[in-house]
Design a protein around this motif. Sequence first.
Motif, mmCIF file in Angstrom:
data_model
loop_
_atom_site.group_PDB
_atom_site.id
_atom_site.type_symbol
_atom_site.label_atom_id
_atom_site.label_comp_id
_atom_site.label_asym_id
_atom_site.label_seq_id
_atom_site.Cartn_x
_atom_site.Cartn_y
_atom_site.Cartn_z
ATOM 1 N N TRP A 52 -27.684 65.141 4.621
ATOM 2 C CA TRP A 52 -28.753 64.735 5.611
ATOM 3 C C TRP A 52 -28.620 65.754 6.761
ATOM 4 O O TRP A 52 -27.976 65.295 7.733
ATOM 5 C CB TRP A 52 -28.390 63.186 5.774
ATOM 6 C CG TRP A 52 -28.383 62.390 4.767
ATOM 7 C CD1 TRP A 52 -28.952 62.664 3.460
ATOM 8 C CD2 TRP A 52 -27.604 60.969 4.691
ATOM 9 N NE1 TRP A 52 -28.796 61.355 2.628
ATOM 10 C CE2 TRP A 52 -28.072 60.494 3.613
ATOM 11 C CE3 TRP A 52 -27.280 60.160 5.797
ATOM 12 C CZ2 TRP A 52 -27.790 59.085 2.919
ATOM 13 C CZ3 TRP A 52 -26.976 58.933 5.346
ATOM 14 C CH2 TRP A 52 -27.194 58.336 4.102
ATOM 15 N N TYR A 53 -28.970 66.844 6.455
ATOM 16 C CA TYR A 53 -28.891 67.872 7.554
ATOM 17 C C TYR A 53 -29.552 67.612 9.055
ATOM 18 O O TYR A 53 -28.975 67.945 9.935
ATOM 19 C CB TYR A 53 -29.509 69.372 7.112
ATOM 20 C CG TYR A 53 -28.281 69.475 5.821
ATOM 21 C CD1 TYR A 53 -27.258 69.936 6.003
ATOM 22 C CD2 TYR A 53 -28.894 69.901 4.630
ATOM 23 C CE1 TYR A 53 -26.442 70.177 4.883
ATOM 24 C CE2 TYR A 53 -28.317 69.886 3.457
ATOM 25 C CZ TYR A 53 -27.121 70.527 3.553
ATOM 26 O OH TYR A 53 -26.401 70.591 2.403
ATOM 27 N N TRP A 54 -30.600 66.790 8.922
ATOM 28 C CA TRP A 54 -31.344 66.692 10.044
ATOM 29 C C TRP A 54 -30.577 65.500 10.922
ATOM 30 O O TRP A 54 -30.541 65.499 12.168
ATOM 31 C CB TRP A 54 -32.659 65.966 9.850
ATOM 32 C CG TRP A 54 -33.631 67.339 9.576
ATOM 33 C CD1 TRP A 54 -33.792 67.923 8.354
ATOM 34 C CD2 TRP A 54 -34.439 68.310 10.771
ATOM 35 N NE1 TRP A 54 -34.866 68.875 8.672
ATOM 36 C CE2 TRP A 54 -35.129 68.972 10.141
ATOM 37 C CE3 TRP A 54 -34.401 68.090 12.062
ATOM 38 C CZ2 TRP A 54 -35.861 70.158 10.694
ATOM 39 C CZ3 TRP A 54 -35.059 69.132 12.635
ATOM 40 C CH2 TRP A 54 -35.869 70.046 11.916
ATOM 41 N N VAL A 55 -29.923 64.608 10.275
ATOM 42 C CA VAL A 55 -29.054 63.503 10.994
ATOM 43 C C VAL A 55 -27.805 64.100 11.317
ATOM 44 O O VAL A 55 -27.571 63.628 12.442
ATOM 45 C CB VAL A 55 -28.958 62.435 9.600
ATOM 46 C CG1 VAL A 55 -27.979 61.311 10.219
ATOM 47 C CG2 VAL A 55 -30.150 61.905 8.969
ATOM 48 N N ALA A 56 -27.131 65.024 10.524
ATOM 49 C CA ALA A 56 -26.172 65.663 11.056
ATOM 50 C C ALA A 56 -26.470 66.322 12.351
ATOM 51 O O ALA A 56 -25.488 66.313 13.353
ATOM 52 C CB ALA A 56 -25.362 66.529 10.156
ATOM 53 N N LEU A 57 -27.363 67.158 12.601
ATOM 54 C CA LEU A 57 -27.944 67.770 13.660
ATOM 55 C C LEU A 57 -28.059 66.880 14.940
ATOM 56 O O LEU A 57 -27.445 67.159 15.744
ATOM 57 C CB LEU A 57 -29.195 68.523 13.439
ATOM 58 C CG LEU A 57 -29.683 69.133 14.533
ATOM 59 C CD1 LEU A 57 -28.918 70.176 14.984
ATOM 60 C CD2 LEU A 57 -31.171 69.879 14.092
ATOM 61 N N ALA A 58 -28.580 65.725 14.643
ATOM 62 C CA ALA A 58 -28.722 64.774 15.768
ATOM 63 C C ALA A 58 -27.316 64.325 16.304
ATOM 64 O O ALA A 58 -27.050 64.316 17.570
ATOM 65 C CB ALA A 58 -29.416 63.702 15.170
ATOM 66 N N PHE A 59 -26.218 64.076 15.276
ATOM 67 C CA PHE A 59 -24.972 63.875 15.774
ATOM 68 C C PHE A 59 -24.181 64.716 16.457
ATOM 69 O O PHE A 59 -23.464 64.486 17.452
ATOM 70 C CB PHE A 59 -24.338 63.100 14.655
ATOM 71 C CG PHE A 59 -24.896 61.652 14.058
ATOM 72 C CD1 PHE A 59 -24.845 61.038 14.757
ATOM 73 C CD2 PHE A 59 -24.838 61.776 12.593
ATOM 74 C CE1 PHE A 59 -25.289 59.607 14.302
ATOM 75 C CE2 PHE A 59 -25.159 60.633 12.044
ATOM 76 C CZ PHE A 59 -25.450 59.438 12.778
ATOM 77 N N ILE A 60 -24.558 66.011 16.046
ATOM 78 C CA ILE A 60 -24.055 67.192 16.738
ATOM 79 C C ILE A 60 -24.542 67.336 18.111
ATOM 80 O O ILE A 60 -23.789 67.565 19.329
ATOM 81 C CB ILE A 60 -24.142 68.520 15.834
ATOM 82 C CG1 ILE A 60 -23.308 68.404 14.477
ATOM 83 C CG2 ILE A 60 -23.765 69.727 16.549
ATOM 84 C CD1 ILE A 60 -23.632 69.456 13.633
ATOM 85 N N LEU A 61 -26.012 67.338 18.220
ATOM 86 C CA LEU A 61 -26.451 67.427 19.558
ATOM 87 C C LEU A 61 -25.850 66.422 20.662
ATOM 88 O O LEU A 61 -25.816 66.521 21.730
ATOM 89 C CB LEU A 61 -27.947 67.522 19.420
ATOM 90 C CG LEU A 61 -28.396 68.919 18.673
ATOM 91 C CD1 LEU A 61 -29.931 68.780 18.833
ATOM 92 C CD2 LEU A 61 -27.791 69.995 19.553
ATOM 93 N N LEU A 62 -25.646 65.141 20.147
ATOM 94 C CA LEU A 62 -25.567 63.936 20.873
ATOM 95 C C LEU A 62 -23.939 64.239 21.101
ATOM 96 O O LEU A 62 -23.516 63.744 22.478
ATOM 97 C CB LEU A 62 -25.678 62.647 20.019
ATOM 98 C CG LEU A 62 -26.878 62.059 19.965
ATOM 99 C CD1 LEU A 62 -27.114 60.890 19.119
ATOM 100 C CD2 LEU A 62 -27.588 61.835 21.258
ATOM 101 N N ASN A 63 -23.256 64.799 20.390
ATOM 102 C CA ASN A 63 -21.794 64.967 20.766
ATOM 103 C C ASN A 63 -21.606 66.171 21.915
ATOM 104 O O ASN A 63 -21.104 65.689 22.804
ATOM 105 C CB ASN A 63 -21.175 65.542 19.450
ATOM 106 C CG ASN A 63 -19.649 66.187 19.713
ATOM 107 O OD1 ASN A 63 -19.600 67.281 20.129
ATOM 108 N ND2 ASN A 63 -18.796 65.412 19.886
#
Length: 204
Positions: A52-63
């Motif tokens: 789920w790369y787009w979901v992972a990207l969202a978590f990375i950016l929120l971090n």
Amino acid sequence: MTMIDAALLPPLRALLDAPARALLARGVGADQVTIAGFCIGMLALPALWLGWYWVALAFILLNRLADGLDGVMARKVGPTDRGAFLDIALDFFFYATVPLGFALADPGNALAAAVLICAFIGTGSSFLAFAVIAAKRGMQAQDYPSKGIYYLGGITEGAETISVFILMCLLPAWFVPLALGFAVACLFTTILRWLQGWRVFSEL
């Protein structure tokens, strides 16, 4: 040598000033934001594992958003040694979990992920070793005077690392060349830091 982190910090802090004030007014502390941001970032690991790369990207950016926000909050109430420790320790662990997630998603990524994690150990250990000796000698980084520890720059700082993570999430099929290319850049940063430590600590 520093790259773009020092240039990005002032406008980023200005952008996060209002949210930082709002959270502090509600009794939320900087350390709480640091820990919450880390927990959010760790959700990128299972998301990457599942592809789920787009979901992972969202978590990375929120971090990364939380990582900037906690610093602004800390400077308003006074930074602490605990906050500085949490910030760097959790960041380094989070960085290593991103290539691990890609390795879990596709065994074909495993070797490149291992090389990148090894490179991260080089940049992280050289960064922290320099900071320890610099603190012992009372040194302060001119480019990052507000950091809780001596912040030694390089060509692979936070902004560059996150940019590569974003590209990996957007272009997962290109993970191997992106990981290996960034590992080479990290190796170059590590060597530069070794040389800088050798020179600086020989002079004092």
